[in-house]
Design a protein around this motif. Sequence first.
Motif, short mmCIF file in Angstrom:
data_model
loop_
_atom_site.label_atom_id
_atom_site.label_comp_id
_atom_site.label_asym_id
_atom_site.label_seq_id
_atom_site.Cartn_x
_atom_site.Cartn_y
_atom_site.Cartn_z
N GLY A 1 -36.04 29.63 -110.08
CA GLY A 1 -34.69 29.05 -110.06
C GLY A 1 -33.81 29.87 -109.15
N TYR A 2 -32.51 29.81 -109.40
CA TYR A 2 -31.54 30.51 -108.55
C TYR A 2 -31.87 32.01 -108.48
CZ TYR A 2 -28.83 26.26 -108.43
OH TYR A 2 -28.43 24.96 -108.20
N VAL A 3 -32.24 32.59 -109.62
CA VAL A 3 -32.49 34.03 -109.62
C VAL A 3 -33.91 34.36 -109.13
CG1 VAL A 3 -32.79 36.03 -111.15
CG2 VAL A 3 -30.78 34.58 -111.36
N ASP B 1 -43.94 29.05 -110.89
CA ASP B 1 -43.11 28.21 -111.75
C ASP B 1 -44.03 27.21 -112.45
OD1 ASP B 1 -39.77 27.77 -111.62
OD2 ASP B 1 -40.93 26.22 -112.64
N ARG C 1 -41.34 21.45 -108.15
CA ARG C 1 -40.58 22.53 -107.51
C ARG C 1 -41.49 23.35 -106.59
NH1 ARG C 1 -35.73 25.91 -109.34
NH2 ARG C 1 -34.95 23.89 -109.93
N TYR D 1 -50.67 30.91 -113.23
CA TYR D 1 -50.36 32.26 -113.70
C TYR D 1 -51.42 33.26 -113.24
CZ TYR D 1 -46.21 32.06 -116.70
OH TYR D 1 -44.92 32.00 -117.17
N VAL E 1 -37.00 33.46 -115.87
CA VAL E 1 -36.92 32.08 -116.39
C VAL E 1 -35.55 31.85 -117.02
CG1 VAL E 1 -39.40 31.97 -116.80
CG2 VAL E 1 -37.89 32.78 -118.62
N THR F 1 -32.59 31.09 -119.78
CA THR F 1 -32.32 31.46 -121.18
C THR F 1 -31.11 30.64 -121.65
OG1 THR F 1 -31.07 33.36 -120.32
CG2 THR F 1 -33.28 33.80 -121.15
N TYR G 1 -38.74 30.31 -123.18
CA TYR G 1 -39.41 30.44 -121.87
C TYR G 1 -39.79 31.90 -121.60
CZ TYR G 1 -37.14 25.93 -121.68
OH TYR G 1 -36.71 24.67 -122.00
N GLN H 1 -42.98 32.40 -123.48
CA GLN H 1 -44.14 31.82 -122.78
C GLN H 1 -44.59 32.75 -121.65
OE1 GLN H 1 -42.63 28.03 -121.46
NE2 GLN H 1 -42.62 27.17 -123.53
N THR I 1 -31.20 36.93 -118.24
CA THR I 1 -30.17 37.50 -119.12
C THR I 1 -30.61 37.25 -120.56
OG1 THR I 1 -28.51 36.99 -117.47
CG2 THR I 1 -27.72 37.40 -119.70
N GLU J 1 -29.59 40.88 -113.67
CA GLU J 1 -29.21 40.45 -112.32
C GLU J 1 -27.71 40.12 -112.30
OE1 GLU J 1 -30.85 40.32 -109.29
OE2 GLU J 1 -28.75 40.01 -108.86
N GLU K 1 -24.09 32.65 -107.55
CA GLU K 1 -24.56 31.53 -106.75
C GLU K 1 -23.59 31.33 -105.59
OE1 GLU K 1 -25.42 28.09 -109.20
OE2 GLU K 1 -26.46 29.37 -110.63
N CYS L 1 -23.96 30.42 -116.34
CA CYS L 1 -24.02 31.73 -116.98
C CYS L 1 -22.82 32.11 -117.85
CB CYS L 1 -24.29 32.79 -115.93
SG CYS L 1 -25.96 32.57 -115.31
N LYS M 1 -22.67 30.20 -121.27
CA LYS M 1 -23.74 30.50 -122.23
C LYS M 1 -23.75 31.99 -122.61
CE LYS M 1 -27.80 31.46 -119.33
NZ LYS M 1 -27.76 32.90 -119.48
N ARG N 1 -24.18 22.77 -113.60
CA ARG N 1 -24.27 23.14 -115.01
C ARG N 1 -22.89 23.63 -115.50
NH1 ARG N 1 -29.72 26.75 -114.84
NH2 ARG N 1 -28.90 27.27 -112.79
P1 NAD Z 1 -32.99 28.16 -113.44
O1 NAD Z 1 -32.89 27.20 -114.55
O2 NAD Z 1 -32.42 27.83 -112.11
O3 NAD Z 1 -34.54 28.49 -113.20
C1 NAD Z 1 -35.44 28.84 -114.21
C2 NAD Z 1 -36.84 28.45 -113.72
O4 NAD Z 1 -37.80 28.95 -114.66
C3 NAD Z 1 -37.06 26.95 -113.65
O5 NAD Z 1 -37.52 26.59 -112.36
C4 NAD Z 1 -38.15 26.68 -114.71
O6 NAD Z 1 -39.04 25.64 -114.37
C5 NAD Z 1 -38.85 28.01 -114.75
N1 NAD Z 1 -39.63 28.25 -115.98
C6 NAD Z 1 -39.31 27.93 -117.25
N2 NAD Z 1 -40.30 28.33 -118.08
C7 NAD Z 1 -41.22 28.94 -117.33
C8 NAD Z 1 -42.44 29.60 -117.62
N3 NAD Z 1 -42.90 29.72 -118.87
N4 NAD Z 1 -43.16 30.11 -116.60
C9 NAD Z 1 -42.72 30.00 -115.33
N5 NAD Z 1 -41.56 29.40 -114.99
C10 NAD Z 1 -40.82 28.89 -115.98
O7 NAD Z 1 -32.40 29.53 -113.98
P2 NAD Z 1 -31.54 30.62 -113.19
O8 NAD Z 1 -30.18 30.12 -112.95
O9 NAD Z 1 -32.36 31.15 -112.07
O10 NAD Z 1 -31.42 31.74 -114.33
C11 NAD Z 1 -32.54 32.49 -114.76
C12 NAD Z 1 -32.05 33.64 -115.63
O11 NAD Z 1 -31.27 34.54 -114.84
C13 NAD Z 1 -31.14 33.22 -116.79
O12 NAD Z 1 -31.39 34.07 -117.88
C14 NAD Z 1 -29.75 33.46 -116.25
O13 NAD Z 1 -28.82 33.73 -117.26
C15 NAD Z 1 -29.96 34.68 -115.39
N6 NAD Z 1 -28.99 34.81 -114.27
C16 NAD Z 1 -28.67 33.72 -113.54
C17 NAD Z 1 -27.81 33.86 -112.46
C18 NAD Z 1 -27.39 32.66 -111.63
O14 NAD Z 1 -26.49 32.81 -110.80
N7 NAD Z 1 -27.96 31.49 -111.80
C19 NAD Z 1 -27.31 35.12 -112.13
C20 NAD Z 1 -27.69 36.23 -112.90
C21 NAD Z 1 -28.54 36.05 -113.98
#
Ligand code: NAD
Length: 438
Positions: free
Chosen positions: A10-12, A31, A36, A71, A85, A87, A99, A102, A122, A153, A157, A262, A265, A329
């Motif tokens: 995802g984004y992170v 992933d 994706r 994996y 992943v 949260t 997640y 998992q 997080t 992290e 974004e 973020c 939540k 979101r």
């Molecule tokens: P996201 O929803 O964009 O991406 C999460 C990815 O994880 C998805 O592509 C999903 O398919 C994948 N996933 C889920 N279960 C999985 C598994 N068992 N195995 C492999 N892949 C799996 O989430 P995000 O925005 O990147 O955020 C991820 C974490 O980082 C969160 O805890 C968030 O709070 C934290 N965070 C996010 C940001 C942000 O700017 N988005 C910044 C700092 C921290």
Amino acid sequence: MSKICVIGTGYVGLVTGACFADLGNSVTCLDVDENRINKLKAGIMPIYEPGLEQLVEQNVHAGRLTFTTSYSEALKDAEFAFIAVGTPSGVDGEADLQYVRQAAESIADLVEWPIIVVNKSTVPVGTGDWVADVITRRRNGRPLEFSVVSNPEFLREGSAINDFMYPDRVVLGSMHAEAAEKVARLYLSLRCPIMITDLRTAEMIKYASNAFLATRISFINEIATICEELGADVREVARGMGLDKRIGPSFLDAGLGWGGSCFPKDVKALAHMAVLHGSHPQLLQAVMDINRNQRRRVVVKLRRALGTLDQKVIGVLGLSFKPNTDDIREAPALEVIHLLENEGATVRAYDPQAMPNAAAVLPRLQLCQTPYEVAEGADALVLATEWNEFKQLDFERIYRVMRTPVIMDARNLWEPDQMRRIGFTYFAIGRGNQTGGR
Ligand code: NAD
Ligand code: UGA
């Protein structure tokens, strides 16, 4: 060069993977979402993040970055497994760790060599210990040499690559100093302060940082409301406050409030943790209440200006939760649209990047190709996200095409005097006198 597996793209995860590859490491991003990964293999980014496509392409081309849904392929010989992943919020506001579980279980099932598991997601305080426990129990007596390091992290974004490459700090938490130092080495070339602490403290630094930033925004939004009553200008107030070095200028923009994947939540999850352990997080509750009201206040102002919202046509500029992302979101714009539609308004909107995502969740929303199309025949126009391209519109043209020239600038992007000179009835957030018009 280290061998790194990043779980979650995802984004992170995707930004982390691409940046570590760019720093010379060999990275496999994994992933469970096949669509994706197929897109990424084809060079198509699943998210909009400035600079990401080019960074991914360069590193794939250099052979340092690969993508997989397997994996076993991703973890093969990995020295570090970064868990990135999602949260999301659970039913009671707690962070849902399914997640993360998992990912931890897959590591336990497949790894037979020493490995460092790095929590980048997080996660609630105590999750590092819980992940170690999940792995140990899953091994069921089969020995595995592993340590867990928390590495929260802090990227945003829209500026994620820059934030990763030039961080204010890197925080690492572990009960194993050697493991934390190995992770620290991955960041050494960034030449930023690296703080090593225990697991729980690192996890708390992340929540406390996000909650503090959200608190600043709610604070300035409360001040904005008072400014409106008293005829002061919150933008100038924030500037005057921010010049005090103890306060600083960032995160003092009054507006529609904080959204995104973020802050909402994480503030909720921190409050939930506090309540669970017998505290009364009154400040956090107030911070959330103010944020909720901020969107409602915008709708109330529009209703007052138009008499009723029923049968009115309202144009909305911006749908993403902030500029330079396609992420919707918890976007404030979406909540405003829901409230407007509930009062009988027809809403149409334009966003430079987020329209496909918005279309999937707002079936009644009419999407337009330009801001001018949004304004055509509208009873009011709401600026919900301050994308650069909205800064310098042809306002004379907008004035001409609107049915009634009412503007709700919910991000304080435009100049009140200019708007009133053109003839708009112009409302902003916390900017003194709230009327105008020809
Ligand atoms: P996201 O929803 O964009 O991406 C999460 C990815 O994880 C998805 O592509 C999903 O398919 C994948 N996933 C889920 N279960 C999985 C598994 N068992 N195995 C492999 N892949 C799996 O989430 P995000 O925005 O990147 O955020 C991820 C974490 O980082 C969160 O805890 C968030 O709070 C934290 N965070 C996010 C940001 C942000 O700017 N988005 C910044 C700092 C921290
Ligand atoms: C935020 C934090 O800034 C990051 O440090 C953190 O890593 C991230 O959350 C996370 O944990 O996911 P992000 O949500 O990407 O980053 O975006 P921000 O720039 O922080 O904006 C969050 C929200 O606050 C947006 O809706 C934005 O419009 C709003 N905001 C921001 C304001 O209303 N006023 C401001 O002054 C600043």
